[in-house]
Enzyme design. Structure first.
Site, PDB file in Angstrom:
ATOM      1  N   ASP A 407       0.872  -1.162   0.000  1.00 48.30           N
ATOM      2  CA  ASP A 407       0.000   0.000   0.000  1.00 48.30           C
ATOM      3  C   ASP A 407       0.918   1.225   0.000  1.00 48.30           C
ATOM      4  OD1 ASP A 407      -2.494   1.489   0.385  1.00 48.30           O
ATOM      5  OD2 ASP A 407      -1.656   1.936   2.355  1.00 48.30           O
ATOM      6  N   LYS A 408       0.562   2.273  -0.745  1.00 50.33           N
ATOM      7  CA  LYS A 408       1.467   3.418  -0.857  1.00 50.33           C
ATOM      8  C   LYS A 408       1.490   4.277   0.407  1.00 50.33           C
ATOM      9  CE  LYS A 408       0.406   7.352  -2.835  1.00 50.33           C
ATOM     10  NZ  LYS A 408       0.809   8.389  -1.829  1.00 50.33           N
ATOM     11  N   THR A 409       0.353   4.861   0.732  1.00 50.42           N
ATOM     12  CA  THR A 409       0.305   5.874   1.785  1.00 50.42           C
ATOM     13  C   THR A 409       0.544   5.260   3.161  1.00 50.42           C
ATOM     14  OG1 THR A 409      -1.289   7.103   0.462  1.00 50.42           O
ATOM     15  CG2 THR A 409      -1.054   7.744   2.772  1.00 50.42           C
ATOM     16  N   THR A 557      -2.591   2.045  -4.681  1.00 42.57           N
ATOM     17  CA  THR A 557      -2.870   3.360  -4.114  1.00 42.57           C
ATOM     18  C   THR A 557      -4.211   3.883  -4.605  1.00 42.57           C
ATOM     19  OG1 THR A 557      -2.071   5.642  -3.905  1.00 42.57           O
ATOM     20  CG2 THR A 557      -1.606   4.526  -5.983  1.00 42.57           C
ATOM     21  N   GLY A 558      -4.839   4.649  -3.753  1.00 40.15           N
ATOM     22  CA  GLY A 558      -6.071   5.322  -4.152  1.00 40.15           C
ATOM     23  C   GLY A 558      -5.795   6.634  -4.861  1.00 40.15           C
ATOM     24  N   LYS A 585      -8.779  -3.506  -3.346  1.00 42.50           N
ATOM     25  CA  LYS A 585      -7.393  -3.938  -3.123  1.00 42.50           C
ATOM     26  C   LYS A 585      -7.279  -5.460  -3.091  1.00 42.50           C
ATOM     27  CE  LYS A 585      -5.805   0.269  -0.802  1.00 42.50           C
ATOM     28  NZ  LYS A 585      -5.202   0.856   0.415  1.00 42.50           N
ATOM     29  N   ASP A 604      -1.408  -0.945   6.210  1.00 39.21           N
ATOM     30  CA  ASP A 604      -1.491  -0.414   7.575  1.00 39.21           C
ATOM     31  C   ASP A 604      -2.479  -1.179   8.445  1.00 39.21           C
ATOM     32  OD1 ASP A 604      -3.995   0.404   6.740  1.00 39.21           O
ATOM     33  OD2 ASP A 604      -3.466   2.509   6.567  1.00 39.21           O
ATOM     34  N   ASP A 608      -6.758  -1.806   4.659  1.00 39.61           N
ATOM     35  CA  ASP A 608      -6.133  -2.851   3.848  1.00 39.61           C
ATOM     36  C   ASP A 608      -6.536  -4.246   4.306  1.00 39.61           C
ATOM     37  OD1 ASP A 608      -4.623  -0.979   2.328  1.00 39.61           O
ATOM     38  OD2 ASP A 608      -3.239  -0.793   4.004  1.00 39.61           O
TER      39      ASP A 608
END
Length: 712
Positions: A407-409, A557-558, A585, A604, A608
């Site tokens: 996951d990016k953020t 990522t969103g 996802k 996180d 997710d």
């Protein structure tokens, strides 16, 4: 370690496999399974049980450690007493006299040997007899049963020779076999205890008392068990934090190495959280109690580690089957050896000695330890480094991971706006642009403003005084610095005031999905500041390391396509999926699995969750003190993507150690069993029962040492 634990460690495969299927709830089934709580040596018949060996808060485990120490002392005492009594048996033995070329004519020597051997047989053999009893009750004959059969056969035959029948007794072989088995178990238990030291060190981190601050300001020392949520405690410099809490007053640095594996102190002040077991540095602080007893982070970690160590390992099934086969081989091979030598015309004493040696040397004890010791050590190592294993089976699948999805953020990026680029124009330098913008933005609470101010603070800049500060609704802010009017505004404001000549790099920054603000004096553009969700420096190392391990990397990522493309290209990620909604996802993870990939998902643990469950290995990153993330197989305390590399490496090394131990534990039998049976008897090479016991014990110690090499 209880006396009958040195069996084949056969977990009944139908009892508990410790985990519901992947994609279900992932809740562990923690009921007792099989004979051997992996790494804890659950049953030694003589010393009683301690099924609740690990209570919340660590007290149960400490009791287990004390129990284990007592058993080590017991085996040591039995070994010493038996060895001392063995000396006259050896001295009086005709075989030993012939070997060392001396002669002692002692009255009634065989009867004295019988008396001393009887004491050794009973006193030194009790652990094996009780262990055999427990094994047979469970219909799982193993290590203890084999030893008990071997020494009983040798003893009663030798006693019969002295009292009733003609033949050759072998008391010296009997007593030395018991001595060797006792010392082997003693040394092995010390190895097992050493394997659990990491968990024990966690338990010992909690102090026994706390300084309670009363409402009138007085301080009283009380047991930490008496603390309640809402109480105030004083934590002096150099002391361990007694409970999880929030700092009410004071500031200091805290060593939280037991959480993260890093010894670098963490600075904390009013409003920050302190964790039970961390060590206060230079300042005294007062904290309000938020969690006590079993609810503290440390207690949860201890319980989690203990449960993970007890969870069934898939590799253990192979070890159990091999151990059972070896037990049967020992019994059948021993009887076969006896019959064969008798058929060849050898004396009964010789044939019995060969049978006893075969039974002893084939004891699959090393097999029983091969996997549990590795499980115990790897779980403890991971916990000490902030890598918490919740699902043992999924962790072991980590060795086969071919693709990892991030996951990016908050995982690859920090999840906070920060300055990535500064462009200076019209004679202004970059530091000047940042200083003036930060001086204006210090008055704003906007995330962009905070990012600019933080960038200036990190450079150690002393912000300038701003007068006549004013917000321009929806466009920016303005104020006077040293008598000049400066504005920090959005691109839209530039068009409104007629500034069209902007640096060409601005289009490139916008193409990366970055947010830009402009520093203006009057109608003169002085500079451009670009901001974005900052990429963690650790992310680059993690991605590079994964590629070197042959693992493909993907990012979910969103965010929009531009942002995703920029982050992906910066890190060298193989493929990215942009504008993905939380519920989509898991579909992306499934898509990769359908391509034939074995997928680990790192996120996180909040939005997710579906993807973490869908993945073959779900990794929650940056959990801090939250160890109750139900969707994750592994919880990483730190927000450091490099820890995902560490957990996969640990999974690979753990599996490799299991394989090495299984190969050694079973492989030595291929060499030793024929020798024990007497295949080289005609050329003068033959193993005594004691030598067989020594070889068996040596293989067990080697397996234990090899498992502990994981720490290296």
């Amino acid at each position: 370690m209880k006396d009958n634990e040195h069996n084949t460690h056969k977990h009944n495969s139908s009892e508990n496999n410790g985990m519901h299927e992947k994609g279900n709830s992932r809740h562990m089934n923690h009921s007792s399974h099989g004979d051997h709580k992996e790494g804890s040596h659950k049953q030694h018949g003589e010393h009683g049980g301690h099924e609740n060996h690990m209570q919340h808060g660590g007290g149960g485990h400490e009791g287990h450690q004390n129990h284990h120490q007592m058993m080590i002392a017991d085996f040591r005492k039995r070994f010493i007493v038996s060895t001392i009594l063995s000396i006259p048996v050896l001295v009086l033995s005709s075989a030993v006299q012939n070997l060392f070329n001396y002669s002692i004519d002692f009255p009634n020597a065989p009867y004295w040997q019988l008396v001393l051997s009887s004491i050794i047989y009973v006193y030194g053999g009790i652990p094996f007899f009780k262990g055999a009893r427990d094994e047979l009750r469970k219909r799982l004959p193993g290590m203890m049963t084999l030893v008990a059969v071997a020494i009983t056969t040798a003893y009663f035959y030798s006693a019969s020779v002295v009292l009733f029948i003609e033949g050759k007794f072998f008391f010296w072989e009997l007593v030395t076999l018991i001595d060797v088995m006792l010392v082997g178990h003693w040394m092995e238990m010390k190895s097992v205890l050493g394997a659990s030291r990491a968990l024990e060190s966690l338990i010992k981190r909690l102090p026994s008392e706390a300084h309670l601050v009363r409402d009138d300001g007085t301080v009283e020392d009380i047991s930490i068990s008496e603390l309640k949520v809402g109480d105030k405690v004083l934590i002096r410099p150099g002391e361990k934090v007694p409970v999880d809490g929030i700092i009410l007053s004071g500031s200091s640095s805290f060593n939280e190495a037991f959480i993260t594996g890093e010894s670098k102190p963490v600075s904390k002040e009013e409003g920050d959280e302190v964790i039970a077991g961390s060590v206060n540095g230079e300042g005294a602080v007062t904290a309000e109690v938020r969690r006590t007893g079993k609810d503290t982070y440390l207690s949860q970690v201890i319980e989690l580690v203990n449960e993970a160590q007890k969870t069934r390992s898939k590799t253990q099934d192979l070890a159990n089957r091999a151990a059972f086969i070896l037990t049967m081989v020992a019994i059948v091979g021993g009887i076969g050896t006896l019959v064969t030598w008798l058929a060849l015309g050898k004396p009964l004493a010789f044939a019995l000695e060969r049978m006893v040696t075969v039974i002893v040397i084939a004891c699959p004890h090393a097999l029983g330890l091969a996997v549990p010791l590795v499980v115990s050590i790897s779980t403890s190592i991971s916990a000490k480094n902030g890598l918490l294993i919740r699902n043992r089976a999924a962790f072991e699948r980590g060795r086969n991971i071919t693709a990892i999805v991030f996951d990016k953020t908050g995982t690859l990026t920090k999840g906070e706006f920060g300055v990535t680029d500064i462009i200076a124009v019209n004679s202004e330098d970059k530091d000047g642009v940042l200083l003036k913008a930060a001086s204006l933005e210090i008055n704003s609470e906007h995330p962009i403003a905070k990012g600019i101010v933080k960038a200036a603070e990190e450079k150690g800049m002393k912000l300038e005084t701003v007068e006549d500060f004013e917000a321009i609704p929806g466009k920016g802010i303005q104020g006077m610095i040293n008598g000049k009017k400066y504005i920090v505004a959005s691109p839209r404001y530039l068009k409104e005031i007629g500034i069209d000549d902007v640096p060409s790099d601005v289009d490139r920054l916008h193409g990366q999905g970055k947010t830009t603000v402009f520093l203006i004096e009057g109608k003169t553009l002085l500079g451009v500041i670009a901001l974005a969700d900052l990429i963690r420096e650790e992310s680059r190392e993690a991605i590079d390391a994964l590629h070197q391990m042959g693992i493909k990397t993907y990012m979910l990522t969103g965010d929009n396509e531009k942002v995703a493309r920029w982050v992906s290209s910066e890190l060298g990620i193989n493929e990215y999926f942009a504008e993905v909604l939380p519920h989509q996802k898991s579909e992306k993870v499934k898509e990769l699995q359908q391509r034939g990939e074995i997928v680990a998902m790192t996120g996180d643990g909040v939005n997710d969750a579906p993807a973490l469950i869908q993945a073959d290995l779900g990794i929650a990153i940056g959990a801090g003190t939250d160890v109750a993330i139900e969707s994750a197989d592994v919880i990483l305390v730190r927000s450091d993507p490099r820890d995902t590399v560490s957990i996969i490496r640990l999974a690979r090394k753990t599996y490799r150690k299991m394989q090495e131990n299984l190969a050694w534990a079973s492989g030595y039998n291929i060499f030793a069993l024929p020798l024990a049976a007497g295949i080289l008897y005609n050329i003068g090479i033959i193993l005594s029962p004691a030598a067989g016991g020594l070889l068996m014990s040596l293989s067990t110690v080697i397996v234990a040492i090899n498992a502990m090499r994981l720490k290296m």
